[in-house]
Motif scaffolding. Structure first.
Motif, PDB file in Angstrom:
ATOM      1  N   LEU A 195       0.831  -1.197   0.000  1.00 32.84           N
ATOM      2  CA  LEU A 195       0.000   0.000   0.000  1.00 32.84           C
ATOM      3  C   LEU A 195       0.868   1.250   0.000  1.00 32.84           C
ATOM      4  O   LEU A 195       1.858   1.345   0.729  1.00 32.84           O
ATOM      5  CB  LEU A 195      -0.916   0.021   1.230  1.00 32.84           C
ATOM      6  CG  LEU A 195      -1.922  -1.119   1.364  1.00 32.84           C
ATOM      7  CD1 LEU A 195      -2.785  -0.901   2.600  1.00 32.84           C
ATOM      8  CD2 LEU A 195      -2.786  -1.224   0.115  1.00 32.84           C
ATOM      9  N   LYS A 196       0.486   2.210  -0.805  1.00 33.72           N
ATOM     10  CA  LYS A 196       1.189   3.487  -0.850  1.00 33.72           C
ATOM     11  C   LYS A 196       0.211   4.557  -1.332  1.00 33.72           C
ATOM     12  O   LYS A 196      -0.983   4.307  -1.432  1.00 33.72           O
ATOM     13  CB  LYS A 196       2.403   3.397  -1.766  1.00 33.72           C
ATOM     14  CG  LYS A 196       2.114   2.879  -3.161  1.00 33.72           C
ATOM     15  CD  LYS A 196       3.401   2.684  -3.953  1.00 33.72           C
ATOM     16  CE  LYS A 196       3.104   2.120  -5.342  1.00 33.72           C
ATOM     17  NZ  LYS A 196       4.352   1.918  -6.122  1.00 33.72           N
ATOM     18  N   GLY A 197       0.728   5.747  -1.609  1.00 31.64           N
ATOM     19  CA  GLY A 197      -0.153   6.809  -2.096  1.00 31.64           C
ATOM     20  C   GLY A 197      -0.170   8.050  -1.225  1.00 31.64           C
ATOM     21  O   GLY A 197      -0.783   9.057  -1.588  1.00 31.64           O
ATOM     22  N   VAL A 198       0.487   8.000  -0.050  1.00 29.09           N
ATOM     23  CA  VAL A 198       0.594   9.186   0.796  1.00 29.09           C
ATOM     24  C   VAL A 198       2.077   9.447   1.064  1.00 29.09           C
ATOM     25  O   VAL A 198       2.922   8.574   0.864  1.00 29.09           O
ATOM     26  CB  VAL A 198      -0.183   9.030   2.128  1.00 29.09           C
ATOM     27  CG1 VAL A 198      -1.653   8.776   1.865  1.00 29.09           C
ATOM     28  CG2 VAL A 198       0.412   7.914   2.977  1.00 29.09           C
ATOM     29  N   THR A 199       2.377  10.651   1.508  1.00 32.19           N
ATOM     30  CA  THR A 199       3.777  11.022   1.724  1.00 32.19           C
ATOM     31  C   THR A 199       4.006  11.563   3.132  1.00 32.19           C
ATOM     32  O   THR A 199       3.084  12.049   3.792  1.00 32.19           O
ATOM     33  CB  THR A 199       4.216  12.097   0.711  1.00 32.19           C
ATOM     34  OG1 THR A 199       3.385  13.252   0.863  1.00 32.19           O
ATOM     35  CG2 THR A 199       4.115  11.585  -0.712  1.00 32.19           C
ATOM     36  N   LEU A 200       5.250  11.476   3.557  1.00 37.15           N
ATOM     37  CA  LEU A 200       5.732  12.114   4.779  1.00 37.15           C
ATOM     38  C   LEU A 200       6.816  13.099   4.357  1.00 37.15           C
ATOM     39  O   LEU A 200       7.738  12.736   3.627  1.00 37.15           O
ATOM     40  CB  LEU A 200       6.308  11.094   5.752  1.00 37.15           C
ATOM     41  CG  LEU A 200       6.912  11.690   7.042  1.00 37.15           C
ATOM     42  CD1 LEU A 200       5.804  11.988   8.042  1.00 37.15           C
ATOM     43  CD2 LEU A 200       7.947  10.746   7.641  1.00 37.15           C
ATOM     44  N   ALA A 201       6.689  14.340   4.806  1.00 38.84           N
ATOM     45  CA  ALA A 201       7.688  15.356   4.475  1.00 38.84           C
ATOM     46  C   ALA A 201       8.727  15.425   5.586  1.00 38.84           C
ATOM     47  O   ALA A 201       8.391  15.613   6.761  1.00 38.84           O
ATOM     48  CB  ALA A 201       7.027  16.714   4.289  1.00 38.84           C
ATOM     49  N   VAL A 202       9.986  15.246   5.233  1.00 38.11           N
ATOM     50  CA  VAL A 202      11.095  15.420   6.171  1.00 38.11           C
ATOM     51  C   VAL A 202      11.765  16.754   5.844  1.00 38.11           C
ATOM     52  O   VAL A 202      12.019  17.056   4.679  1.00 38.11           O
ATOM     53  CB  VAL A 202      12.107  14.265   6.054  1.00 38.11           C
ATOM     54  CG1 VAL A 202      13.319  14.523   6.940  1.00 38.11           C
ATOM     55  CG2 VAL A 202      11.443  12.946   6.432  1.00 38.11           C
ATOM     56  N   TYR A 203      12.036  17.544   6.870  1.00 37.85           N
ATOM     57  CA  TYR A 203      12.641  18.857   6.622  1.00 37.85           C
ATOM     58  C   TYR A 203      13.678  19.167   7.695  1.00 37.85           C
ATOM     59  O   TYR A 203      13.612  18.641   8.820  1.00 37.85           O
ATOM     60  CB  TYR A 203      11.567  19.949   6.601  1.00 37.85           C
ATOM     61  CG  TYR A 203      10.983  20.265   7.960  1.00 37.85           C
ATOM     62  CD1 TYR A 203      11.383  21.408   8.657  1.00 37.85           C
ATOM     63  CD2 TYR A 203      10.041  19.435   8.560  1.00 37.85           C
ATOM     64  CE1 TYR A 203      10.861  21.708   9.905  1.00 37.85           C
ATOM     65  CE2 TYR A 203       9.515  19.719   9.801  1.00 37.85           C
ATOM     66  CZ  TYR A 203       9.920  20.862  10.478  1.00 37.85           C
ATOM     67  OH  TYR A 203       9.405  21.159  11.715  1.00 37.85           O
ATOM     68  N   SER A 204      14.633  19.993   7.345  1.00 37.40           N
ATOM     69  CA  SER A 204      15.605  20.460   8.329  1.00 37.40           C
ATOM     70  C   SER A 204      15.273  21.876   8.767  1.00 37.40           C
ATOM     71  O   SER A 204      15.517  22.259   9.906  1.00 37.40           O
ATOM     72  CB  SER A 204      17.026  20.404   7.755  1.00 37.40           C
ATOM     73  OG  SER A 204      17.113  21.161   6.557  1.00 37.40           O
ATOM     74  N   GLN A 205      14.711  22.649   7.853  1.00 38.42           N
ATOM     75  CA  GLN A 205      14.242  23.974   8.197  1.00 38.42           C
ATOM     76  C   GLN A 205      13.153  24.393   7.215  1.00 38.42           C
ATOM     77  O   GLN A 205      13.065  23.881   6.102  1.00 38.42           O
ATOM     78  CB  GLN A 205      15.378  24.995   8.178  1.00 38.42           C
ATOM     79  CG  GLN A 205      16.038  25.173   6.820  1.00 38.42           C
ATOM     80  CD  GLN A 205      17.179  26.175   6.869  1.00 38.42           C
ATOM     81  OE1 GLN A 205      17.626  26.576   7.936  1.00 38.42           O
ATOM     82  NE2 GLN A 205      17.652  26.590   5.702  1.00 38.42           N
ATOM     83  N   ILE A 206      12.307  25.309   7.665  1.00 38.05           N
ATOM     84  CA  ILE A 206      11.237  25.828   6.810  1.00 38.05           C
ATOM     85  C   ILE A 206      11.809  26.942   5.939  1.00 38.05           C
ATOM     86  O   ILE A 206      12.461  27.855   6.440  1.00 38.05           O
ATOM     87  CB  ILE A 206      10.067  26.356   7.665  1.00 38.05           C
ATOM     88  CG1 ILE A 206       9.465  25.215   8.491  1.00 38.05           C
ATOM     89  CG2 ILE A 206       9.000  27.002   6.785  1.00 38.05           C
ATOM     90  CD1 ILE A 206       8.414  25.671   9.484  1.00 38.05           C
ATOM     91  N   ALA A 207      11.578  26.849   4.648  1.00 31.05           N
ATOM     92  CA  ALA A 207      12.075  27.873   3.721  1.00 31.05           C
ATOM     93  C   ALA A 207      11.052  28.976   3.483  1.00 31.05           C
ATOM     94  O   ALA A 207      11.418  30.134   3.251  1.00 31.05           O
ATOM     95  CB  ALA A 207      12.452  27.235   2.391  1.00 31.05           C
ATOM     96  N   GLU A 208       9.772  28.612   3.568  1.00 33.55           N
ATOM     97  CA  GLU A 208       8.731  29.580   3.210  1.00 33.55           C
ATOM     98  C   GLU A 208       7.421  29.197   3.888  1.00 33.55           C
ATOM     99  O   GLU A 208       7.148  28.022   4.124  1.00 33.55           O
ATOM    100  CB  GLU A 208       8.537  29.600   1.689  1.00 33.55           C
ATOM    101  CG  GLU A 208       7.514  30.594   1.191  1.00 33.55           C
ATOM    102  CD  GLU A 208       7.296  30.497  -0.314  1.00 33.55           C
ATOM    103  OE1 GLU A 208       6.569  31.351  -0.856  1.00 33.55           O
ATOM    104  OE2 GLU A 208       7.856  29.565  -0.945  1.00 33.55           O
ATOM    105  N   VAL A 209       6.627  30.199   4.211  1.00 33.15           N
ATOM    106  CA  VAL A 209       5.278  29.996   4.748  1.00 33.15           C
ATOM    107  C   VAL A 209       4.273  30.578   3.757  1.00 33.15           C
ATOM    108  O   VAL A 209       4.429  31.703   3.289  1.00 33.15           O
ATOM    109  CB  VAL A 209       5.102  30.660   6.124  1.00 33.15           C
ATOM    110  CG1 VAL A 209       3.636  30.607   6.575  1.00 33.15           C
ATOM    111  CG2 VAL A 209       5.989  29.973   7.164  1.00 33.15           C
TER     112      VAL A 209
END
Length: 526
Positions: A383-397
């Motif tokens: 099963l797949k179709g969704v994602t997890l976002a990994v980040y080190s810092q936020i670039a933009e809001v």
């Protein structure tokens, strides 16, 4: 200049607030649809070959579209029809002369009441048609060329001043409409389409919808939610619905109601959630339901909704859908038929499984300090179709929606206020420098004057109030305000500003909101 109109005025899309009829199951109708058509409609619509009726048999529409046409017959032509007969007729016409699922793709936002959607149609369509109503209203109906031409004639006959309005008085609107728009619309939205004929043959039976559905959702200003919706049959294409769920903060999302199915896939429901009547506008796609639920009195208060029938295998969502590199958090996977340990890709490990069922898996996950930033696909078995976002810092809001319309109301009048409701989306940059969406973050909210004129008119003071911790803006009262220059109303032109904290660093995003007057004409399809 007078125009000679061709015979046979087209059905317009004027409607009453009776759209609630689409969301409630019909009781036992005294008359069947064919009898209603013969005894109620045939007085104006003449019989044709193959048991057809003039005008009616040469159009296809959504349930909302057919309701709007019947409502126009009531308001403009004095049609007298009972609520039961109207419900029966809408059901019959939507089932026999509806749209295939593929024909509503890309324009379901209008059915789902996503009224802050910025449409993208060609300039000709936007200028000729979209200046008075949504382009989606056109795209959600099908006609042959003759009927599209009659629709043009109807518009000019019913609203003759349209030739003198902006984007019409500088051109020969009627000539362009007949010679350019009619063939364009007939080609783009034809009556005869193999997709509809194919759908009528292959549409699944409504009893396949009976059972339990695992669902996931998101409500702006409140957050994510999940639960189970139980569906039982209560008649042909009709259902009883029970919802049991909760938001991420633990508050309940419970209620019950009813629903009806049109055209083999158009789900319309009325469900009372914790004392608030909410509409359900979903599309059935096999073992999946997807669409929007919204407050019946405030369609701006709505949540995205997706559900999978229990017994099928489907991964719907990861809540929350992001993780900072070098940190750990608890996430919940929502779906149906979930088995095994989820895989979040390299650099993210499952530290502990906290809860597991076929509909819900809660795990503690940890991201390595050097985990690659970006959105990675989540898998559970196949099963797949969704994602997890990994980040080190936020670039933009980013403020979502980027552009919004709120409306003053109440103030002694019967029209309610229309709130502005916003989310703060955090975005990052991958190692390739390309932006990617991280997810919705908590934010501190405020509004400011959009320009010098708004500042001079003190729009921030008068237009309404922003809740600092939720992103919900409540407009001011309707009616003249003696405290304002020239006693004008509480309209305003505002910036919407969200501030997100990222490890002690504040990042801001801006949106634009117009606070304007009441919406007096509010049809099911805007």
């Amino acid at each position: 200049m007078k125009r000679k109109l061709r015979s046979g005025m087209s059905a317009s899309l004027l409607a009453l607030a009776a759209c609630a009829a689409l969301h409630a199951p019909q009781s036992m109708a005294a008359r069947d649809a064919q009898t209603i058509l013969k005894e109620t409609c045939q007085g104006c619509h003449t019989p044709e070959a193959d048991n057809a009726l003039s005008r009616i048999s040469h159009q296809r529409k959504t349930p909302e579209g057919w309701l709007m046409s019947i409502a126009r017959m009531q308001t403009m032509h004095g049609l007298r029809i009972s609520d039961e007969d109207r419900r029966t007729l809408v059901k019959y016409l939507a089932d026999t002369q509806g749209l295939a699922p593929s024909e509503t793709d890309g324009v379901r936002y209008a059915l789902e009441r996503r009224l802050n959607t910025v449409e993208h149609f060609d300039d000709q369509t936007s200028q000729m048609c979209g200046r008075c109503h949504s382009g989606a209203r056109i795209a959600l109906q099908r006609r042959p060329a003759q009927e599209w031409e009659r629709l043009v004639n109807f518009h000019l006959g019913q609203w003759p001043s349209l030739e003198y309005q902006a984007l019409a008085r500088d051109r020969d609107w009627f000539d362009i409409a007949r010679k350019d728009m009619v063939p364009l619309l007939a080609k783009r939205y034809p009556l005869d389409n193999p997709a509809w004929k194919s759908w009528q043959k292959t549409a699944p039976k409504s009893d396949t919808l009976v059972g339990a559905w695992s669902f996931s959702g998101h409500l702006s200003g409140k957050g994510e939610l999940a639960g189970v919706m139980s569906v039982s049959a209560s008649g042909d294409d009709q259902f009883k619905v029970t919802v049991k769920g909760q938001y991420a903060d633990g508050s309940p999302f419970n209620g019950d109601g009813s629903a009806i199915l049109y055209s083999g896939y158009e789900w319309r429901g009325n469900v009372t959630i914790d004392g608030v009547v909410m509409r359900q506008v979903f599309a059935v796609k096999g073992s999946e339901l997807q669409g929007r639920m919204f407050d019946a009195e405030h369609d701006e208060r709505g949540l995205d909704f997706i559900a999978a029938k229990q017994g099928s295998s489907r991964l719907l969502a990861v809540q929350p859908g992001y993780l900072k590199a070098g940190s750990e958090t608890e996430v919940t996977l929502i779906g149906s038929g979930l088995q095994g340990t989820p895989n979040f890709g390299s650099g993210v490990e499952v530290a502990q499984v906290l809860e597991q069922s076929p509909e819900r898996i809660k795990v503690k996950i940890k991201a390595a300090a050097d985990a690659k930033p970006g959105a990675r696909e989540v898998m559970i078995g196949n099963l797949k179709g969704v994602t997890l976002a990994v980040y080190s810092q936020i670039a933009e809001v980013k403020v979502v929606p980027e552009f919004s319309v709120a409306r003053i109301g109440e103030g002694g009048g019967s029209t309610p206020k229309v709130q502005g409701r916003f989310d703060a989306e955090a975005w990052g940059k991958g190692i390739d420098g390309k932006p990617y969406r991280i997810g919705v973050f908590p934010a501190q909210w405020k509004v400011e004057a959009f320009d010098d004129r708004a500042k001079e008119d003190q729009d921030v003071k008068f237009a309404g109030t922003m809740q600092a911790d939720s992103g919900v803006f409540t407009p001011g009262d309707a009616g003249p305000n003696p405290a304002r220059k020239m006693s004008t109303n509480n309209a305003g032109n505002l910036k919407v500003i969200a501030a997100v904290d990222d490890a002690g660093k504040s990042l801001t995003g801006e949106g634009h909101m117009i606070v304007t007057v009441q919406r007096w004409n509010n049809p099911p399809i805007p």
